[in-house]
Design a protein around this motif. Structure first.
Motif, PDB file in Angstrom:
ATOM      1  N   UNK A 271       0.660  -1.090  -0.001  1.00  0.00           N
ATOM      2  CA  UNK A 271      -0.088  -0.176   0.102  1.00  0.00           C
ATOM      3  C   UNK A 271       0.983   1.135  -0.067  1.00  0.00           C
ATOM      4  N   UNK A 272       1.986   1.293   0.464  1.00  0.00           N
ATOM      5  CA  UNK A 272       2.848   2.251   0.539  1.00  0.00           C
ATOM      6  C   UNK A 272       4.186   2.259  -0.209  1.00  0.00           C
ATOM      7  N   UNK A 273       4.353   1.365  -0.978  1.00  0.00           N
ATOM      8  CA  UNK A 273       5.400   0.974  -1.892  1.00  0.00           C
ATOM      9  C   UNK A 273       5.997   1.967  -2.936  1.00  0.00           C
ATOM     10  N   UNK A 274       4.897   2.295  -3.515  1.00  0.00           N
ATOM     11  CA  UNK A 274       5.031   3.692  -4.756  1.00  0.00           C
ATOM     12  C   UNK A 274       5.871   4.809  -3.898  1.00  0.00           C
ATOM     13  N   UNK A 275       5.030   5.311  -2.627  1.00  0.00           N
ATOM     14  CA  UNK A 275       5.477   6.331  -1.797  1.00  0.00           C
ATOM     15  C   UNK A 275       6.852   6.272  -1.344  1.00  0.00           C
ATOM     16  N   UNK A 276       7.111   5.254  -0.889  1.00  0.00           N
ATOM     17  CA  UNK A 276       8.414   4.813  -0.383  1.00  0.00           C
ATOM     18  C   UNK A 276       9.725   5.022  -1.266  1.00  0.00           C
ATOM     19  N   UNK A 277       9.255   4.459  -2.373  1.00  0.00           N
ATOM     20  CA  UNK A 277      10.464   4.502  -3.509  1.00  0.00           C
ATOM     21  C   UNK A 277      10.277   5.556  -4.609  1.00  0.00           C
ATOM     22  N   UNK A 278       9.480   6.357  -4.260  1.00  0.00           N
ATOM     23  CA  UNK A 278       9.239   7.584  -5.284  1.00  0.00           C
ATOM     24  C   UNK A 278       8.815   7.085  -6.649  1.00  0.00           C
ATOM     25  N   UNK A 279       7.936   6.072  -6.611  1.00  0.00           N
ATOM     26  CA  UNK A 279       7.628   5.529  -7.983  1.00  0.00           C
ATOM     27  C   UNK A 279       6.347   6.286  -8.385  1.00  0.00           C
ATOM     28  N   UNK A 280       6.408   6.662  -9.663  1.00  0.00           N
ATOM     29  CA  UNK A 280       5.217   7.431 -10.426  1.00  0.00           C
ATOM     30  C   UNK A 280       4.911   6.732 -11.631  1.00  0.00           C
ATOM     31  N   UNK A 281       3.908   7.290 -12.429  1.00  0.00           N
ATOM     32  CA  UNK A 281       3.623   6.709 -13.499  1.00  0.00           C
ATOM     33  C   UNK A 281       3.221   7.799 -14.569  1.00  0.00           C
ATOM     34  N   UNK A 282       4.252   8.780 -14.615  1.00  0.00           N
ATOM     35  CA  UNK A 282       4.422   9.956 -15.417  1.00  0.00           C
ATOM     36  C   UNK A 282       5.775  10.130 -16.146  1.00  0.00           C
ATOM     37  N   UNK A 283       5.928  11.198 -16.721  1.00  0.00           N
ATOM     38  CA  UNK A 283       7.140  11.227 -17.691  1.00  0.00           C
ATOM     39  C   UNK A 283       8.306  10.816 -17.117  1.00  0.00           C
TER      40      UNK A 283
END
Length: 326
Positions: A45-57
């Protein structure tokens, strides 16, 4: 968009379990696969935030650049599988970058598969998913044009068995690309830097004037428990030549391993650890841009300067590619 969240036998996948019991945690220390499920369900639930993962440019560019660096091309590929998908970072950003048309995801963690499929649905990308073991991939022979993975090989107990499975599910001539796994040398200095940064930050912020920069003790304790379990789920580090031999022994041809990140890793690991040790609200957009831009510049130095004069074994990340024989 069609989303398939069924197991290989058609039954519903196991449900995510973000709150493991003490007995389950204790058992996980003796069972690396169970540890991977519990740890990654908890992190999902927090993995994207922890590793600064995004789905943008930003992350589309990062993913396609990593892919091109090892694969030598950017496709397009028709149908791709991401092994150990996590939240879908690599596959979904490659799809957005035009490298891949249709996707499938697998992971031991039900929580990660659930988040990856949710991310795909929000991006309106055609992706199906299954909870699955990388050593027994639940797809037919000759199914995929491409198999990818990011920071996954070091979690798999039997990497050679997983490589044989990858080649089985690839179509003749199909390619695999695994990126972002730690080298033997890189893992050593990254761990040491992380431990030192954690100790310094958590002790300095005990001082009165800096107490506002200290995370609540229960959050620090939770992070420490996570770090302990992380040591169980991180099973391997790699020598690039040994990784190439493993792929060739599984039957792959055209095998090549490349490495990256030295100065970028020496900067990045203390930064990530510092971010985990202080309250999130203390670090704003300015800090995020400083960290990202600095990492970008150092990555350029690593690629354009240091990679030309230093042995590949000293860099932090190793990636490997190869093909299934025609």
């Amino acid at each position: 968009m069609a989303v398939d969240h069924q197991g290989p036998t058609g039954s519903a996948d196991p449900r995510p379990n973000p709150h493991a019991t003490a007995d389950e945690i204790e058992a996980a220390y003796k069972d690396p696969k169970l540890a991977n499920v519990l740890y990654h369900d908890w992190e999902a639930g927090t993995y994207d935030e922890k590793w600064s993962i995004s789905y943008d440019e930003r992350c589309i560019t990062y993913a396609t650049d990593r892919f091109r660096a090892v694969a030598g091309d950017v496709g397009p590929y028709g149908h791709a599988l991401e092994l150990g998908c996590g939240t879908g970072f690599f596959l979904l950003n490659l799809m957005q970058g035009g490298v891949i048309g249709k996707g499938s995801v697998t992971d031991l963690s039900p929580g990660m598969v659930e988040v990856a499929l949710r991310n795909a649905e929000q991006l309106d990308l055609p992706v199906d998913g299954r909870v699955a073991d990388a050593e027994r991939i639940p797809y037919d022979d000759d199914t995929f044009d491409l198999v990818v993975g990011h920071a996954v090989l070091h979690h798999i107990p039997d990497v050679a068995a997983a490589m044989r499975e990858v080649l089985r599910v690839l179509k003749p001539g199909g390619k695999f690309v695994f990126a972002g796994d730690p080298t033997n040398v890189g893992n050593f200095y990254a761990r040491k830097l992380g431990q030192l940064t954690w100790w310094l930050t958590t002790n300095v912020t005990k001082l009165g004037p800096l107490s506002d920069w200290r995370r609540p003790q229960e959050e620090l304790d939770e992070s420490s428990r996570a770090a302990a379990l992380e040591a169980v789920v991180d099973l391997h580090t790699f020598d690039p030549s040994d990784l190439e031999r493993t792929a060739r022994s599984a039957g792959a041809v055209g095998v090549r391993a490349v490495t990256e990140e030295l100065s970028a890793a020496l900067f990045g690991w203390p930064v990530r650890t510092f971010e985990a040790a202080v309250p999130r609200e203390k670090l704003g957009f300015g800090w995020a841009m400083f960290a990202y831009k600095t990492w970008q510049r150092l990555s350029w130095v690593d690629e354009k300067v240091l990679a030309k004069v230093l042995p590949r074994e000293v860099f932090y990340n190793v990636s490997v590619t190869g093909r299934k024989p025609v």
